[in-house]
Motif scaffolding. Structure first.
Motif, PDB file in Angstrom:
ATOM      1  N   LEU A 122      -4.547 -21.961  12.987  1.00 34.79           N
ATOM      2  CA  LEU A 122      -5.274 -21.392  14.125  1.00 34.79           C
ATOM      3  C   LEU A 122      -4.332 -20.659  15.075  1.00 34.79           C
ATOM      4  CD1 LEU A 122      -7.727 -24.352  14.916  1.00 34.79           C
ATOM      5  CD2 LEU A 122      -8.115 -22.333  13.481  1.00 34.79           C
ATOM      6  N   PHE A 123      -3.045 -21.004  15.072  1.00 24.83           N
ATOM      7  CA  PHE A 123      -2.067 -20.311  15.900  1.00 24.83           C
ATOM      8  C   PHE A 123      -1.545 -19.038  15.218  1.00 24.83           C
ATOM      9  CE2 PHE A 123      -1.648 -24.302  18.300  1.00 24.83           C
ATOM     10  CZ  PHE A 123      -1.477 -23.809  19.590  1.00 24.83           C
ATOM     11  N   ASP A 124      -1.834 -18.869  13.959  1.00 26.17           N
ATOM     12  CA  ASP A 124      -1.335 -17.702  13.227  1.00 26.17           C
ATOM     13  C   ASP A 124      -1.885 -16.429  13.862  1.00 26.17           C
ATOM     14  OD1 ASP A 124      -0.423 -15.829  11.479  1.00 26.17           O
ATOM     15  OD2 ASP A 124      -1.207 -16.802   9.672  1.00 26.17           O
ATOM     16  N   PRO A 125      -1.027 -15.526  14.337  1.00 30.27           N
ATOM     17  CA  PRO A 125      -1.534 -14.305  14.991  1.00 30.27           C
ATOM     18  C   PRO A 125      -2.319 -13.395  14.043  1.00 30.27           C
ATOM     19  CG  PRO A 125       0.839 -14.182  14.694  1.00 30.27           C
ATOM     20  CD  PRO A 125       0.439 -15.575  14.339  1.00 30.27           C
ATOM     21  N   PHE A 126      -2.142 -13.538  12.717  1.00 29.66           N
ATOM     22  CA  PHE A 126      -2.891 -12.716  11.768  1.00 29.66           C
ATOM     23  C   PHE A 126      -4.230 -13.333  11.385  1.00 29.66           C
ATOM     24  CE2 PHE A 126       1.600 -11.689  11.119  1.00 29.66           C
ATOM     25  CZ  PHE A 126       1.577 -10.309  11.276  1.00 29.66           C
ATOM     26  N   ASN A 127      -4.551 -14.510  11.929  1.00 33.91           N
ATOM     27  CA  ASN A 127      -5.838 -15.153  11.666  1.00 33.91           C
ATOM     28  C   ASN A 127      -6.863 -14.585  12.637  1.00 33.91           C
ATOM     29  OD1 ASN A 127      -8.028 -16.826  11.193  1.00 33.91           O
ATOM     30  ND2 ASN A 127      -6.792 -18.702  11.107  1.00 33.91           N
ATOM     31  N   VAL A 128      -7.854 -13.825  12.103  1.00 36.70           N
ATOM     32  CA  VAL A 128      -8.871 -13.175  12.943  1.00 36.70           C
ATOM     33  C   VAL A 128     -10.233 -13.816  12.743  1.00 36.70           C
ATOM     34  CG1 VAL A 128      -7.634 -10.986  13.016  1.00 36.70           C
ATOM     35  CG2 VAL A 128      -9.231 -11.450  11.138  1.00 36.70           C
ATOM     36  N   GLY A 129     -10.264 -15.033  12.185  1.00 31.27           N
ATOM     37  CA  GLY A 129     -11.534 -15.713  11.972  1.00 31.27           C
ATOM     38  C   GLY A 129     -12.170 -16.164  13.277  1.00 31.27           C
ATOM     39  N   THR A 145       2.822 -28.610  12.942  1.00 32.67           N
ATOM     40  CA  THR A 145       4.052 -29.071  12.293  1.00 32.67           C
ATOM     41  C   THR A 145       5.291 -28.381  12.838  1.00 32.67           C
ATOM     42  OG1 THR A 145       3.755 -27.430  10.539  1.00 32.67           O
ATOM     43  CG2 THR A 145       2.837 -29.635  10.164  1.00 32.67           C
ATOM     44  N   THR A 146       5.133 -27.239  13.476  1.00 34.01           N
ATOM     45  CA  THR A 146       6.258 -26.513  14.031  1.00 34.01           C
ATOM     46  C   THR A 146       5.840 -25.851  15.326  1.00 34.01           C
ATOM     47  OG1 THR A 146       7.827 -24.688  13.674  1.00 34.01           O
ATOM     48  CG2 THR A 146       5.672 -24.511  12.635  1.00 34.01           C
ATOM     49  N   ALA A 147       6.796 -25.661  16.222  1.00 30.03           N
ATOM     50  CA  ALA A 147       6.519 -25.039  17.520  1.00 30.03           C
ATOM     51  C   ALA A 147       6.789 -23.544  17.504  1.00 30.03           C
ATOM     52  CB  ALA A 147       7.361 -25.710  18.599  1.00 30.03           C
ATOM     53  N   ARG A 148       6.781 -22.935  16.296  1.00 33.75           N
ATOM     54  CA  ARG A 148       7.132 -21.519  16.183  1.00 33.75           C
ATOM     55  C   ARG A 148       6.184 -20.632  16.960  1.00 33.75           C
ATOM     56  NH1 ARG A 148       7.056 -19.232  10.222  1.00 33.75           N
ATOM     57  NH2 ARG A 148       4.962 -20.131  10.473  1.00 33.75           N
TER      58      ARG A 148
END
Length: 583
Positions: free
Chosen positions: A490-497, A519-522
């Motif tokens: 859900l944090f992925d900037p390429f996720n447009v759902g 799992t990561t704070a990236r």
């Protein structure tokens, strides 16, 4: 006192005799139980204690005995210690058949650290740690009687001063055997040994914090001494056995003890350090504030000279343990230390005196480190009801004491960061259940099941609906707490759902508290995405620093912390502390 208690017994005996003469047997039998009770009271009040041996002083401790100087024999050698008759510390304290009464009698009087320590050449030997101290250094080889001396000294201090006036902290770096029995005293606020160095380090940090607290109290009351305060805190005795082992195993904490030695006099903190070899073990700054030096048998004259100014302690016979010389800065006195007859019984009598006086248990100065497992409350909402606006999820450790680990409901979003298998899902479940047990919250729990995200409504906002919203006096909508597990995608900037879009909007909504796990704070930005973080360290320094763990706290984490499931760091703004999440 005995005469006053015997007078009613005499009157009742006369009544019984008169009734028997008059033939009133039934009335006489009714008086007999009362006469028996009076007789028992008189017998208890009688002084049953054994008399002191010839040549020794009275066991009363209300007045200090004269301090004799050491007497050498004809050859100029050691003092004839065999002429000093040693007696148990119980006898010197005046204990009778009911020692707790003697202890209570001392406690109701003024505080006094002048207590008997043994016998000298002519009389009893008393030592006043306030007037002659305030700190003491005890030295002696193995088997010379150091531990017995410390036990007798502490028991005498406890018998003469209540727990409201005197407390003990024991640091035993000999396996914990010396002070294990004294741990039962109501005066004891801490007892650690070298088997758990983390616990010992907490004790030293707590002592430094207590010193700072007393400095603030003195400044607030404009008092130059702790005795000038209206309600002074109790005096604190820090007793260390095998000081050289502490110095070797925790060298970074010696500065805290030096500070106590230099500032403790006016703040009511006293230090008694015990070591086998005084040469080079106690630094000059610390030794300069230790006015009392007690030297038992040592192996060479140099060790004796370090404390007494001459080598006489090296000539003490090994067959006379407990023989010592005391140098208080004015004179050197030879003495035989008083042993403890029954240390367990003495501690029980002190505890009985505490119960009689009605003293509340003395709170501990520090606690043990975090446990490896914290159970969740058995009854739903049991732990959470104490925090109406916070979510409970475990125990937190500030380095000295443990307290409840909580996060605010309305203080912004909460991020849980850690690798798989560290306990993120368990923490989210605990936070979701905590929120579901609170009023005025609507709780949604989203998780991944079989590759799909499933959302459950744990609490639906009672008392608010579409019909009620139309009324002018309608209640405000409940605050939404959205618990989201596995939120990395859900944090992925390429996720447009749609779900990712709703998640981003919830993160920016001040009326919604989002509790998410990644799992990561990236892709997590602070403070835009979350203000509070629960970070599970992974052991890779760069990643842990990026997640928000401060470097000073990260340097204290060991392999045990990394291997313990549920061990995390709670980061709230600029503050951070170690936590153990509930299972």
């Amino acid at each position: 006192m005995v005469f006053a208690m015997a007078a009613p017994l005499f009157a009742q005996i006369m009544m019984i005799v008169v009734m028997i003469v008059q033939g009133q047997w039934m009335f006489a039998m009714m008086v007999v139980p009362g006469a028996i009770g009076c007789l028992a009271s008189v017998l208890i009040a009688l002084p049953w204690g054994s008399p002191a041996p010839a040549g020794t002083a009275s066991p009363s401790i209300s007045a200090a005995s004269p301090r004799p100087t050491a007497v050498d024999d004809d050859t100029g050698g050691t003092v004839a210690f065999h002429t000093m008759t040693s007696q148990p510390i119980e006898s010197m304290l005046g204990f009778d058949r009911l020692p707790w009464r003697t202890i209570v009698n001392h406690w109701i009087g003024p505080a006094d650290l002048n207590v008997p320590l043994g016998v000298a050449a002519q009389s009893r030997f008393d030592l006043d740690l306030v007037r002659q101290g305030p700190h003491a250094l005890v030295a002696g080889t193995t088997g010379s009687g150091k531990s017995v001396l410390l036990q007798s000294w502490c028991l005498a201090l406890a018998a003469c001063n209540g727990p409201d006036r005197l407390n003990f902290v024991f640091l035993d770096f000999k396996g914990g055997s010396a002070f294990r029995a004294l741990e039962q005293l109501p005066h004891t606020v801490g007892n650690v040994c070298d088997l758990d160095l983390a616990h010992a380090a907490r004790a030293l940090r707590a002592l430094e914090a207590e010193l700072t607290r007393r400095e603030r109290l003195a400044a607030e009351h404009h008092a130059a001494h702790i005795g000038d305060m209206p309600l002074p805190p109790p005096r604190l005795m820090v007793v260390i056995d095998e000081f050289h082992a502490l110095k070797d195993q925790l060298p970074d904490y010696i500065g805290r003890l030096v500070r106590i030695a230099s500032l403790g006099r006016s703040l009511g903190m006293h230090l008694i350090a015990c070591t086998q070899n005084p040469l080079g073990q106690v630094n000059a700054d610390m030794k300069a504030n230790m006015a009392i030096n007690i030297c038992l048998r040592v192996r060479d004259t140099m060790q004796s000279t370090e404390l007494l100014g001459d080598g006489r302690a090296a000539s003490i016979p090994p067959t006379l343990p407990g023989s010592a010389y005391c140098n208080d800065g004015e004179q050197v006195t030879a003495l035989r230390c008083a042993p403890v007859g029954d240390i367990a019984r003495c501690c029980r009598q002190v505890s009985l005196a505490q119960r009689f006086m009605g003293f509340a248990p003395t709170p501990a100065l520090f606690t043990a480190p975090l446990p490896m497992r914290v159970p969740a409350p058995v009854r739903a909402g049991h732990a959470r009801n104490r925090f109406p606006d916070r979510l409970w999820f475990g125990l937190a450790d500030d380095g000295i004491a443990l307290h409840d680990a909580t996060v605010p409901v309305a203080g912004g979003n909460i991020g849980v960061i850690g690798a798989h298998g560290r306990g993120k899902t368990t923490v989210l479940t605990m936070l979701a259940r905590s929120a579901a047990g609170m009023d005025g919250l609507m709780v949604r729990h989203s998780m991944m099941r079989r590759g799909e995200r499933v959302t459950e409504l744990l609490r639906g906002g009672d008392g608010f609906g579409a019909a009620a919203a139309e009324r002018p006096d309608a209640p405000l909508p409940p605050r939404l707490v959205w618990v989201v597990d596995d939120a990395d995608e859900l944090f992925d900037p390429f996720n447009v759902g749609d779900e990712a879009d709703a998640f981003r909007k919830a993160l920016a909504d001040a009326a919604v508290t989002v509790v998410f796990a990644v799992t990561t704070a990236r892709h997590v930005r602070v403070p835009e995405h979350c203000v509070t973080r629960i970070v599970f360290p992974c052991g890779e320094r760069t990643a842990d620093l990026t997640a928000g763990i401060p470097s000073n706290l990260l340097s204290t984490l060991g392999q045990r912390d990394l291997d313990t499931p549920g061990r995390a760091v709670l980061v709230t703004g600029a503050a951070a502390c170690l936590v153990q999440c509930a299972a």
